[in-house]
Design an enzyme around this catalytic site. Structure first.
Site: not given
Lengths: 310, 380
Positions: B121-122, B124, B156, B242
């Site tokens: 995941q990109g 933040s 991550s 989430e």
């Protein structure tokens, strides 16, 4: 055929909750609450003049029998009495909804003991006979009760912190049954939700620095934590009412006590100086929450029982 | 109110239990935490095993109750976690399923379900954390490609991922364009030229995250999910997942951990400390309530079409603090053992420090509760 796990209230349950709220707000709205506090206040002041005659003061704090009978007429006390015995024939989940509403309006009187005696003690279901019960080391409303369950011999009057709950202390008494624990928890839940609403309302109304104080995150976060406490307690109380599991009820009471006491404290804080006054209702919620926390299992005892089961 | 499961759901539970009892003893040994290729292989092999047994799509099951049962039973049985498949199964996958074209769903979803491809995941950035909408990684059109430059953080599995769900700014912020209006969602192939991954070591000592630097990376326009500049809305669909059922397994885990802690305390004598014993008793009530709150959120999710709402914020606030309290109690049970990194509790305690920060800090969660549930004015 069972349905899926669902916390939603059924339409009947929603209607019941709404109906009980209407009866309670109609019969014991804010004016009635303050009138009851004023009466208790006057009784206590008169007793002070009589050189510390505490017992006399408690004798003069009367329970509103008309209100009690009105609740009986509305079916409040007979919700769980079987239909064959003239009751409404509902279960603990519905009783919990009713007591949540009683907690919201700070209904005075030994409602839990009377409710649990309905069907067993003649006249309790109709609200004609007021029943109290010895609960650990305390007896609420002893002087006003027509029937006392448990041994209240040697009871000593206490000048109660809650103006609307006269208390006696006894050396030692039986622990409250699971149903009583759960109904007290439900009252705490109703109080916790009510003080959360009151804090939010005040934060929206109170203007300082050119706008409502509720626009400040410091105040918002206080309110958010109140909602989290109330909703966590709600999940615990409703679930325990459905399962009827004694340990789950103890856990629910523990969380509901915490929600009621801490929400009342935070509500007081959100009200600023007004929260510290006698005329605000916040202290009534806090004091009642303290009394209920001392009934139906104290935190220490509940925590020990829960730990023992680990 | 009804806390019973349907016969069909109970049958699902029994079938899953039997299958887990059969398959778990045959699993290979877990790789070491620092072995990223090994972890990827282990996690994707587990997803493949689930897929072959018909459980591959369970996270996307139309029945939230079956998802809850799956997470409850796998945790109780000690099955592997979702691990490297997390973003694919719980972020990018649901987003593509909800917002992607039929071609995009056909391209990206089956490999996730089979454990063939891993996503990261990109979102933040160093200067866009809680205020995610202020992100500045730029993308501009060049023919059939977007050209992307900027940097991402807290990613991550970046070292071993095939794809990155990337949020980029396609229209600069101006008086006419508020910050959340110029964002676009792209699927970026991690093998593309111009991507540099730098591991980020956490206070627990391990490199669980990475920084990802993007220097004129070319991403085909066909990899855009949703319309250009509509990425914020597309992302919100993902983020609410989430905060919904993502913690089911963790609540089950907490109840198990609490039981282990009580056993440890009885064995080492700390149980005689009434204050500590009572703290464990209260935590027991806490996690029992959190389990009920989870069930409540799941049942609400079912009624509102599967996307959990603000109830997730209430849950996350309570849960993250309760879990940290569990590890603080554990430290008091362990005594000097709490200072020993060879005790699993110690590393888990360190990891738990992120729970009140990751996926929306407690402060942001309180803002959400205050504004969206309680209706208080926008905070300042």
């Amino acid at each position: 055929m069972s349905r899926a796990v669902d916390f939603q209230l059924t339409d009947d349950q929603k209607a019941l909750k709404r109906g009980i709220r209407d009866v309670l707000e109609g019969r014991f709205g804010r004016d009635a609450l303050r009138a009851a506090v004023d009466a208790a206040d006057a009784a206590a002041a008169a007793a002070d003049v009589d050189a510390g005659a505490v017992a006399d003061a408690l004798e003069t704090l009367r329970l509103d029998r008309e209100l009690w009978r009105a609740l009986g007429d509305a079916g409040f006390f007979s919700l769980c009495v079987p239909e064959s015995a003239g009751g409404v024939g509902l279960g603990l989940p519905e009783a919990v909804l009713a007591f949540e509403e009683a907690g919201r309006v700070l209904l005075p009187g030994p409602a839990v003991a009377t409710f649990l005696a309905a069907g067993e003690v003649e006249g309790a279901a109709a609200g004609e006979v007021v029943v109290t019960a010895v609960d650990g080391g305390l007896v609420p409303w002893l002087a006003e009760a027509d029937v006392v369950r448990g041994n209240a011999a040697g009871a000593v009057a206490v000048r109660s912190v809650d103006p609307l709950t006269p208390l006696h202390r006894v050396p030692d008494g039986p622990l409250a049954p699971t149903a009583a624990v759960l109904l007290l928890a439900a009252e705490q839940l109703g109080s916790a939700a009510r003080t959360c609403e009151a804090a939010v309302q005040y934060a929206q109304d109170r203007q300082q620095f050119g706008g409502p104080v509720g626009r400040f995150q410091a105040v918002q976060h206080l309110c958010a934590d109140m909602l989290v406490r109330a909703e966590t307690a709600r999940a615990a109380v409703y679930a325990a009412a459905v399962t009827g599991d004694p340990l789950e009820a103890l856990g629910a009471k523990l969380l509901a006590d915490d929600a009621a006491v801490r929400n009342a404290r935070d509500c007081l804080q959100a009200h600023g100086g007004m929260g510290f006054t006698w005329e605000s209702d916040v202290h009534l919620h806090l004091k009642r929450a303290w009394v209920r926390a001392g009934l139906g299992r104290t935190a220490a005892r509940a925590e020990e029982e829960l730990a023992a089961a680990l | 109110m009804d806390l019973t499961y349907t016969e069909e759901e109970e049958a699902f539970r029994q079938g899953l239990r039997a299958w887990l009892a059969d398959v778990l003893p045959k699993l290979p040994a877990k790789p070491s935490p620092g072995d990223w290729p090994g972890r990827r292989a282990y996690d994707t092999a587990w997803q493949r095993t689930l897929y072959d047994a018909g459980y591959g799509e369970v996270h996307w099951d139309a029945s939230p109750t079956r998802r809850l049962i799956f997470l409850e039973e796998t945790e109780k049985a000690g099955a592997p976690y979702v691990g490297a498949n997390f973003v694919g199964l719980l972020h990018a996958g649901p987003t593509i399923a909800s917002e992607g074209t039929p071609e995009q769903r056909a391209r990206w979803l089956p490999p996730v379900l089979r454990g063939d491809e891993v996503w990261c995941q990109g979102f933040s950035e160093p200067d866009a954390g809680s205020d995610l909408a202020s992100l500045r990684t730029r993308a501009w059109r060049d023919g059939d490609d977007y050209v992307v430059s900027g940097s991402k953080i807290w990613t991550s599995h970046a070292e071993v991922a095939d794809w990155c769900e990337l949020l980029v700014r396609t229209t600069p912020v101006s008086e006419d364009v508020p910050k959340h209006r110029g964002i676009t969602w792209l699927a970026m192939p991690m093998g593309a030229a111009g991507i540099t991954v730098r591991p980020l070591r956490t206070l627990a000592g391990s490199a669980e995250f990475a920084e990802v630097f993007l220097d004129e990376v070319r991403v085909p326009v066909a990899n855009r999910v949703g319309a250009e500049n509509d990425g914020w809305r597309v992302t919100m669909v993902t983020l609410s997942f989430e905060r919904g059922t993502a913690f089911v397994g963790e609540v089950v885990a907490c109840r198990r951990l609490l039981g282990e802690l009580a056993r440890e305390a009885r064995a080492n004598g700390r149980w005689d400390d009434a204050v500590l014993r009572r703290r464990l008793g209260r935590l027991s009530a806490e996690f029992a309530a959190l389990w009920r709150l989870t069930q409540w959120n799941v049942s609400e999710g079912r009624r509102t079409g599967g996307v959990p709402g603000t109830g997730g914020s209430v849950f996350k606030l309570r849960y993250s603090h309760a879990r940290q309290a569990l590890y603080d109690a554990a430290a008091d049970v362990l005594g000097p053992g709490a200072l020993d990194l060879d005790r699993a509790w110690t590393l888990e305690r360190l990891s738990s420090l992120s729970y009140t920060i990751a996926a929306g800090t407690s402060q942001i969660q309180r803002n959400i509760v205050a504004e969206r549930i309680l209706g208080l004015p926008k905070g300042r």
